[in-house]
Design a protein around this motif. Structure first.
Motif, PDB file in Angstrom:
ATOM      1  N   GLU A   7      61.478  -0.041 -13.095  1.00  0.00           N
ATOM      2  CA  GLU A   7      61.626  -1.398 -12.551  1.00  0.00           C
ATOM      3  C   GLU A   7      61.032  -1.507 -11.151  1.00  0.00           C
ATOM      4  N   ARG A   8      61.344  -0.561 -10.292  1.00  0.00           N
ATOM      5  CA  ARG A   8      60.897  -0.661  -8.898  1.00  0.00           C
ATOM      6  C   ARG A   8      59.417  -0.345  -8.742  1.00  0.00           C
ATOM      7  N   LEU A   9      58.917   0.633  -9.502  1.00  0.00           N
ATOM      8  CA  LEU A   9      57.481   0.913  -9.427  1.00  0.00           C
ATOM      9  C   LEU A   9      56.672  -0.257  -9.980  1.00  0.00           C
ATOM     10  N   GLY A  10      57.257  -1.012 -10.906  1.00  0.00           N
ATOM     11  CA  GLY A  10      56.550  -2.152 -11.472  1.00  0.00           C
ATOM     12  C   GLY A  10      56.608  -3.401 -10.634  1.00  0.00           C
ATOM     13  N   THR A  11      57.670  -3.565  -9.847  1.00  0.00           N
ATOM     14  CA  THR A  11      57.862  -4.822  -9.116  1.00  0.00           C
ATOM     15  C   THR A  11      57.572  -4.722  -7.623  1.00  0.00           C
ATOM     16  N   GLU A  12      57.615  -3.519  -7.041  1.00  0.00           N
ATOM     17  CA  GLU A  12      57.363  -3.374  -5.611  1.00  0.00           C
ATOM     18  C   GLU A  12      55.895  -3.022  -5.362  1.00  0.00           C
ATOM     19  N   ILE A  13      55.377  -3.495  -4.242  1.00  0.00           N
ATOM     20  CA  ILE A  13      53.958  -3.326  -3.919  1.00  0.00           C
ATOM     21  C   ILE A  13      53.661  -1.881  -3.497  1.00  0.00           C
ATOM     22  N   HIS A  14      52.656  -1.280  -4.116  1.00  0.00           N
ATOM     23  CA  HIS A  14      52.124   0.021  -3.705  1.00  0.00           C
ATOM     24  C   HIS A  14      50.731   0.155  -4.307  1.00  0.00           C
ATOM     25  N   GLN A  15      50.006   1.196  -3.966  1.00  0.00           N
ATOM     26  CA  GLN A  15      48.621   1.330  -4.421  1.00  0.00           C
ATOM     27  C   GLN A  15      48.448   2.401  -5.502  1.00  0.00           C
ATOM     28  N   SER A  16      49.567   2.848  -6.097  1.00  0.00           N
ATOM     29  CA  SER A  16      49.521   3.909  -7.095  1.00  0.00           C
ATOM     30  C   SER A  16      49.792   3.362  -8.489  1.00  0.00           C
ATOM     31  N   CYS A  17      49.825   4.251  -9.485  1.00  0.00           N
ATOM     32  CA  CYS A  17      50.080   3.818 -10.857  1.00  0.00           C
ATOM     33  C   CYS A  17      50.880   4.878 -11.605  1.00  0.00           C
ATOM     34  N   LEU A  18      51.915   4.422 -12.320  1.00  0.00           N
ATOM     35  CA  LEU A  18      52.687   5.286 -13.215  1.00  0.00           C
ATOM     36  C   LEU A  18      52.242   5.025 -14.647  1.00  0.00           C
ATOM     37  N   ILE A  19      51.856   6.097 -15.353  1.00  0.00           N
ATOM     38  CA  ILE A  19      51.597   6.031 -16.789  1.00  0.00           C
ATOM     39  C   ILE A  19      52.714   6.802 -17.480  1.00  0.00           C
ATOM     40  N   LEU A  20      53.373   6.172 -18.447  1.00  0.00           N
ATOM     41  CA  LEU A  20      54.379   6.880 -19.229  1.00  0.00           C
ATOM     42  C   LEU A  20      54.003   6.814 -20.705  1.00  0.00           C
ATOM     43  N   THR A  21      54.328   7.876 -21.430  1.00  0.00           N
ATOM     44  CA  THR A  21      54.104   7.888 -22.877  1.00  0.00           C
ATOM     45  C   THR A  21      55.459   7.970 -23.560  1.00  0.00           C
ATOM     46  N   SER A  22      55.606   7.257 -24.667  1.00  0.00           N
ATOM     47  CA  SER A  22      56.907   7.233 -25.337  1.00  0.00           C
ATOM     48  C   SER A  22      56.759   6.807 -26.793  1.00  0.00           C
ATOM     49  N   ARG A  23      57.634   7.349 -27.652  1.00  0.00           N
ATOM     50  CA  ARG A  23      57.697   6.922 -29.051  1.00  0.00           C
ATOM     51  C   ARG A  23      58.454   5.607 -29.184  1.00  0.00           C
ATOM     52  N   GLU A  24      59.237   5.273 -28.176  1.00  0.00           N
ATOM     53  CA  GLU A  24      60.024   4.046 -28.189  1.00  0.00           C
ATOM     54  C   GLU A  24      59.771   3.284 -26.899  1.00  0.00           C
ATOM     55  N   THR A  25      59.885   1.968 -26.953  1.00  0.00           N
ATOM     56  CA  THR A  25      59.604   1.136 -25.792  1.00  0.00           C
ATOM     57  C   THR A  25      60.830   1.056 -24.886  1.00  0.00           C
ATOM     58  N   PRO A  26      60.744   1.545 -23.650  1.00  0.00           N
ATOM     59  CA  PRO A  26      61.880   1.406 -22.727  1.00  0.00           C
ATOM     60  C   PRO A  26      62.186  -0.066 -22.475  1.00  0.00           C
ATOM     61  N   GLN A  27      63.451  -0.404 -22.297  1.00  0.00           N
ATOM     62  CA  GLN A  27      63.814  -1.811 -22.142  1.00  0.00           C
ATOM     63  C   GLN A  27      63.223  -2.425 -20.875  1.00  0.00           C
ATOM     64  N   GLU A  28      62.982  -1.608 -19.850  1.00  0.00           N
ATOM     65  CA  GLU A  28      62.372  -2.134 -18.628  1.00  0.00           C
ATOM     66  C   GLU A  28      60.931  -2.554 -18.861  1.00  0.00           C
ATOM     67  N   ILE A  29      60.225  -1.861 -19.766  1.00  0.00           N
ATOM     68  CA  ILE A  29      58.852  -2.255 -20.115  1.00  0.00           C
ATOM     69  C   ILE A  29      58.877  -3.605 -20.829  1.00  0.00           C
ATOM     70  N   VAL A  30      59.848  -3.780 -21.733  1.00  0.00           N
ATOM     71  CA  VAL A  30      59.980  -5.067 -22.432  1.00  0.00           C
ATOM     72  C   VAL A  30      60.262  -6.182 -21.436  1.00  0.00           C
ATOM     73  N   ALA A  31      61.118  -5.909 -20.471  1.00  0.00           N
ATOM     74  CA  ALA A  31      61.556  -6.946 -19.535  1.00  0.00           C
ATOM     75  C   ALA A  31      60.487  -7.351 -18.536  1.00  0.00           C
ATOM     76  N   TYR A  32      59.637  -6.426 -18.110  1.00  0.00           N
ATOM     77  CA  TYR A  32      58.731  -6.707 -16.996  1.00  0.00           C
ATOM     78  C   TYR A  32      57.248  -6.736 -17.366  1.00  0.00           C
ATOM     79  N   SER A  33      56.911  -6.470 -18.627  1.00  0.00           N
ATOM     80  CA  SER A  33      55.493  -6.381 -18.980  1.00  0.00           C
ATOM     81  C   SER A  33      54.918  -7.735 -19.391  1.00  0.00           C
ATOM     82  N   GLY A  34      53.619  -7.862 -19.250  1.00  0.00           N
ATOM     83  CA  GLY A  34      52.901  -9.071 -19.648  1.00  0.00           C
ATOM     84  C   GLY A  34      51.412  -8.857 -19.505  1.00  0.00           C
ATOM     85  N   GLU A  35      50.614  -9.660 -20.206  1.00  0.00           N
ATOM     86  CA  GLU A  35      49.161  -9.463 -20.224  1.00  0.00           C
ATOM     87  C   GLU A  35      48.532  -9.575 -18.844  1.00  0.00           C
ATOM     88  N   LYS A  36      49.122 -10.380 -17.955  1.00  0.00           N
ATOM     89  CA  LYS A  36      48.543 -10.575 -16.632  1.00  0.00           C
ATOM     90  C   LYS A  36      49.460 -10.055 -15.529  1.00  0.00           C
TER      91      LYS A  36
END
Length: 487
Positions: free
Chosen positions: A272-301
């Motif tokens: 949640e915080r890496l996705g919503t707070e400003i920084h210049q880095s990137c987290l890539i995660l791999t998973s067989r299931e979609t974490p609920q935070e990805i569902v809540a905060y993701s979008g095409e733009k």
């Protein structure tokens, strides 16, 4: 970094050689993070010319320093080498101040009694990146992910969190590793960690922060939220590519789809915080299931996005097989093999060993044997068991019914079948969760399982019937037998 000091350091590195006007512009604007396009607008030079001039300058600095220098890591490299090249007393004072604040604590206040001594991290459980020397396909996925992460396409904003999703064996880890090798020169640091050993978030943050700072600090904030704040402060200072593999290992099973297990809830806050707070880095995660935070905060733009992987094409599987041994079959036979296993690279590699050992690489003979009596190889069954055993009772029930139907079905058609078992709300939520577990496909408003999963479900269904007979559970057996007759 102060622009004037940076230019002085570069001149010292180049042994007092005078910088050209274009080189000065490139350095000045790179210090403040401007892109070549932005520099072109400011200076009036052509962006292509600036890029070529920049490549030459970074190569000259790389040769002089003995390490790779790029536009993206310029400031970090100069900071590391500043002590070797600062000459005047005023410069030394400025440099001392620079180095003392390079890894400063973030805005929140941390008192000594709020901190805990850092344990020595356990490096033995750390999984290393996999071998991708025989990587095939995924060119479209690599291109899209690169655009998301680097933001080089003006119509696409840069991502801070990217989730690569898919069934076990589909190639998530290989893709993330391949991607990292392609774009690592755009980042000052690349950190790849596996969660298969189920590290606590506290241990993981310690490991990552020490990797970022190259220091072994005596204390870190005791509160997890403060440790995440500290990590984000470093991710603002440095451009880091952070890859966390096998995220599903810290997720709860059964009814709590996408939620972190007890004791691992902080991982959700991390996304949640890496996705919503400003920084210049990137987290890539791999998973067989979609974490609920990805569902809540993701979008095409938005700065959080997800990519669900599908199987490889027959030509790509053919290329992989040729690295294993000699296999042959007509194009139609190859396509049948790949379609049945959904293009899943790991499943098809397991099958390859059987085709080679028992049929001398003849795919057609293997398929003839398989058609006579459908069978599922042990390695593939284990792979499917690991996902099927995480399902809730409702999800299991729907999976049975989809196997019975065999053909694509709509929600309405499934509701007619399950009216006495599930309400419409339960059915919709269950189908949604199965999609998030990457176990069913949706096409044109209809849902279906892959042929392999259908046969796997039928096998489990048949075994359950035998168990019910042995237990003389006549009531359940009667219900199941009426359903089994429809298959």
């Amino acid at each position: 970094m102060d622009v004037e000091l940076g230019l002085k350091i570069v001149e010292q590195i180049l042994e007092q050689k005078r910088l050209s006007k274009v080189q000065e512009i490139l350095l000045q604007q790179s210090f403040v993070g401007h892109s070549y396009v932005e520099i072109a607008k400011i200076s009036g030079y052509d962006a292509g010319y600036l890029k070529d001039a920049g490549s030459q300058l970074w190569q000259i600095l790389s040769d002089a320093l003995g390490e790779k220098v790029s536009k993206n890591n310029l400031v970090a490299v100069l900071k590391r080498n500043s002590c070797r090249y600062v000459r005047t007393e005023s410069d030394r004072q400025f440099n001392s101040q620079l180095n003392s604040t390079a890894y400063s604590i973030p805005d929140f206040s941390v008192r000594m009694h709020d901190c805990a001594p850092l344990p020595t991290p356990d490096y033995r459980n750390r999984k290393q990146e996999i071998d991708i020397s025989c990587f095939y396909g995924r060119s479209n996925e690599l291109s899209l992910l690169e655009q998301w992460i680097l933001g080089e396409n003006n119509s696409i904003s840069r991502c801070r969190v990217v989730a690569i999703l898919g069934m076990g064996g589909i190639g998530k880890t290989a893709l993330s590793t391949k991607l990292a090798t392609q774009i690592q020169d755009k980042f000052e640091r690349t950190i790849w960690r596996s969660l298969q050993s189920e590290p606590s978030l506290s241990e993981l943050l310690l490991d990552i922060i020490q990797s970022l700072t190259q220091l072994h600090e005596s204390y870190l904030p005791e509160k997890l939220s403060d440790r995440i704040s500290l990590l984000i402060s470093y991710l603002r200072q440095q451009r880091c590519l952070l890859i966390l593999d096998s995220w599903e290992t810290i997720l709860a099973s059964n009814d709590r789809l996408g939620c972190c297990r007890e004791g691992f809830e902080g991982y959700g806050e991390l996304i949640e915080r890496l996705g919503t707070e400003i920084h210049q880095s990137c987290l890539i995660l791999t998973s067989r299931e979609t974490p609920q935070e990805i569902v809540a905060y993701s979008g095409e733009k938005l700065a959080v996005r997800s990519l669900q992987l599908t199987g490889l094409q027959a030509a790509e599987i053919n290329a992989i097989y040729q690295t294993i041994n000699t296999f042959w079959g007509t194009p139609e036979v190859w396509q049948q093999l790949v379609d049945y296993y959904g293009g899943n690279p790991l499943s098809l590699k397991i099958v390859a060993s059987t085709i080679q050992a028992l049929f001398d690489g003849n795919i057609s003979q293997f398929l003839q044997c398989w058609r006579a009596e459908v069978f599922i190889l042990d390695g593939i069954r284990d792979l499917l068991d690991s996902q099927f055993n995480r399902l809730s009772d409702l999800e299991t029930e729907v999976m049975y019914w989809l196997a019975i139907e065999r053909e694509p079905v709509t929600v309405i058609e499934l509701q007619d079948d399950l009216l006495s078992i599930l309400s419409k709300q339960q059915l919709v939520n269950t189908l949604n969760s199965l999609c998030r577990r990457c176990l069913i496909d949706k096409n044109g408003g209809k849902f279906i399982q892959s042929p392999l999963i259908t046969d796997y479900i039928v096998e489990k269904f048949t075994q359950q019937i035998y168990q019910e007979i042995s237990l003389e559970d006549r009531e359940v057996f009667g219900d199941r037998l009426s359903l089994r007759s429809q298959i």
